[in-house]
Design a protein around this motif. Sequence first.
Motif, short mmCIF file in Angstrom:
data_model
loop_
_atom_site.label_atom_id
_atom_site.label_comp_id
_atom_site.label_asym_id
_atom_site.label_seq_id
_atom_site.Cartn_x
_atom_site.Cartn_y
_atom_site.Cartn_z
N ILE A 184 48.18 43.18 39.48
CA ILE A 184 48.07 43.21 38.12
C ILE A 184 46.36 42.87 38.96
O ILE A 184 46.03 42.38 39.56
N LEU A 185 45.37 43.98 38.58
CA LEU A 185 43.92 43.78 39.07
C LEU A 185 42.92 44.19 37.91
O LEU A 185 44.04 45.22 36.97
N LEU A 186 42.07 43.54 37.75
CA LEU A 186 41.31 43.55 36.02
C LEU A 186 39.87 44.34 36.98
O LEU A 186 39.26 43.94 38.04
N TYR A 228 37.08 34.65 33.80
CA TYR A 228 36.64 34.91 35.45
C TYR A 228 35.43 35.04 35.76
O TYR A 228 35.49 35.08 37.19
N SER A 229 34.53 34.15 35.09
CA SER A 229 32.94 34.63 35.58
C SER A 229 32.59 35.67 36.74
O SER A 229 32.10 35.57 37.20
N ILE A 230 32.31 36.66 35.90
CA ILE A 230 32.19 38.09 35.99
C ILE A 230 30.40 37.84 35.50
O ILE A 230 30.52 37.71 34.45
N LEU A 231 29.92 38.68 36.78
CA LEU A 231 28.74 38.38 36.75
C LEU A 231 27.82 39.89 36.71
O LEU A 231 26.20 40.20 36.56
N SER A 232 28.65 40.94 37.65
CA SER A 232 28.46 42.15 36.61
C SER A 232 29.31 43.16 37.10
O SER A 232 30.72 42.82 37.37
N SER A 250 31.94 46.22 37.78
CA SER A 250 32.28 47.25 39.01
C SER A 250 32.89 45.31 40.19
O SER A 250 33.14 45.85 41.11
N THR A 251 32.97 44.91 39.21
CA THR A 251 33.81 43.90 39.51
C THR A 251 35.44 43.76 39.55
O THR A 251 36.31 43.88 38.89
N TRP A 252 35.97 43.53 40.44
CA TRP A 252 37.48 42.76 40.39
C TRP A 252 38.58 41.60 40.61
O TRP A 252 37.24 40.90 41.51
N VAL A 253 38.94 41.58 40.44
CA VAL A 253 39.83 40.70 39.24
C VAL A 253 41.19 40.46 39.78
O VAL A 253 41.92 40.74 38.84
N GLN A 254 41.96 40.11 40.98
CA GLN A 254 43.44 40.13 40.39
C GLN A 254 43.76 38.66 39.94
O GLN A 254 43.90 37.49 40.51
N ILE A 255 45.30 39.31 39.09
CA ILE A 255 45.61 38.01 38.06
C ILE A 255 46.76 38.26 38.51
O ILE A 255 47.58 39.26 38.61
N ASP A 256 48.05 37.65 38.12
CA ASP A 256 49.23 37.25 37.60
C ASP A 256 49.38 37.97 35.73
O ASP A 256 48.69 38.25 35.05
N SER A 257 50.92 38.02 36.07
CA SER A 257 50.49 38.33 33.71
C SER A 257 50.89 37.53 32.89
O SER A 257 50.34 37.58 31.81
N THR A 258 50.43 35.66 33.71
CA THR A 258 49.59 34.69 32.30
C THR A 258 48.92 35.24 32.41
O THR A 258 47.65 34.33 31.52
N GLY A 259 47.52 35.77 33.24
CA GLY A 259 46.19 36.54 33.34
C GLY A 259 45.59 34.63 34.57
O GLY A 259 44.06 35.05 34.22
N LYS A 260 46.14 34.19 35.45
CA LYS A 260 45.76 33.16 36.21
C LYS A 260 45.70 34.13 37.70
O LYS A 260 45.92 34.99 38.43
N ALA A 261 43.66 33.82 38.30
CA ALA A 261 43.44 34.75 38.98
C ALA A 261 44.41 33.75 40.26
O ALA A 261 44.69 32.59 40.53
#
Length: 103
Positions: free
Chosen positions: A40-42, A85-89, A91-102
């Motif tokens: 999963i990617l956000l 997820y400490s997103i500052l801008s 077009s940022t990508w974060v990989q997480i698991d199904s519980t939302g943990k990065a």
Amino acid sequence: VKLEEHSLQLEEPRPTEIPKKSQYRPYDERELQTLTGAQILLFFHAEWCSTCRNFDKQIIESSLPKNLVIYQVDYDSATELKKKYSILSQSTWVQIDSTGKAY
């Protein structure tokens, strides 16, 4: 009159199937929790961002692995997720698991 015995069997909830055409979709926290075995990617996306629009085009035109789900998160309105997820801008990508943990 003969009554037959019937038993009610409840099925276990099945993980959400990932349709090939909709592996790139709007963020849905409830759906996220039902995914198992998926990568999963956000993608923190803004409509006004040219880089985000370019990523959109590339994602839509590419063939994604079957077990990959990309959630598009609205950068302008997802304040809590940006904090989490400490997103500052955009077009940022974060990989997480199904519980939302990065990762």
